[in-house]
Design an enzyme around this catalytic site. Structure first.
Site, short mmCIF file in Angstrom:
data_model
loop_
_atom_site.label_atom_id
_atom_site.label_comp_id
_atom_site.label_asym_id
_atom_site.label_seq_id
_atom_site.Cartn_x
_atom_site.Cartn_y
_atom_site.Cartn_z
CB SER A 155 15.95 15.29 5.09
OG SER A 155 16.85 14.43 5.75
CD GLU A 159 -2.94 0.95 -4.06
OE1 GLU A 159 -3.84 0.74 -4.88
OE2 GLU A 159 -3.00 0.58 -2.86
NE ARG A 211 -3.81 -1.88 -0.37
CZ ARG A 211 -3.75 -2.66 -1.44
NH1 ARG A 211 -2.89 -2.42 -2.40
NH2 ARG A 211 -4.56 -3.67 -1.57
#
Length: 143
Positions: free
Chosen positions: A110, A87, A84
């Site tokens: 960063s 995704e 996920r």
């Protein structure tokens, strides 16, 4: 090191937030270090091993500078939760990048001067996972 830590954590019935509270660090950072993805100071390593009743060999290993990200092995994660994140990055990454550039200019967030927190948020349709990432902006240098 990681196997010893995970076995001790399970045997003691501890959660990452409990261990983190004992050592004075954030839960996500604590888990990350214990999984071998971040290095601990000697003081923190000793605190972790004290909480888990582990030896100096584990404390020494916690202080090593790790080769980060090896668990990914350059492939798309197959674990559903980790997928996920892949995704989310695939779908929303370009939009987040555009918004960061509009707000800050040409640069990056960063991952070194960085924190991430995981929270539970109550919601009528089911509890939500709230992830807060906070990283220093680093502008690209022009020369």
């Amino acid at each position: 090191m990681t196997r010893a830590i995970l076995d001790a954590k399970k045997a003691k019935g501890l959660r990452w937030d409990q261990i983190a509270g004992e050592i004075g660090m954030a839960p996500v950072w604590t888990a990350t270090a214990c999984l071998g993805e971040a290095s601990a100071t000697e003081e923190i390593a000793q605190k972790i091993t004290a909480v888990l009743d582990l030896g100096d060999d584990v404390a020494d290993a916690l202080q090593e500078c790790p080769l980060k990200g090896q668990w990914m092995d350059k492939t798309i994660p197959s674990d559903p939760l980790l997928y996920r994140f892949y995704e989310i990055l695939s779908v929303f990454g370009p939009g987040v990048k555009q918004c960061i550039h509009e707000e800050f200019g040409d640069g990056i967030m960063s991952a070194i001067d960085f924190t991430i927190d995981v929270e539970r948020e109550q919601h009528p349709k089911g509890d939500r996972v709230k992830i807060v990432m906070n990283g220093k902006f680093l502008p690209y240098v022009r020369w």
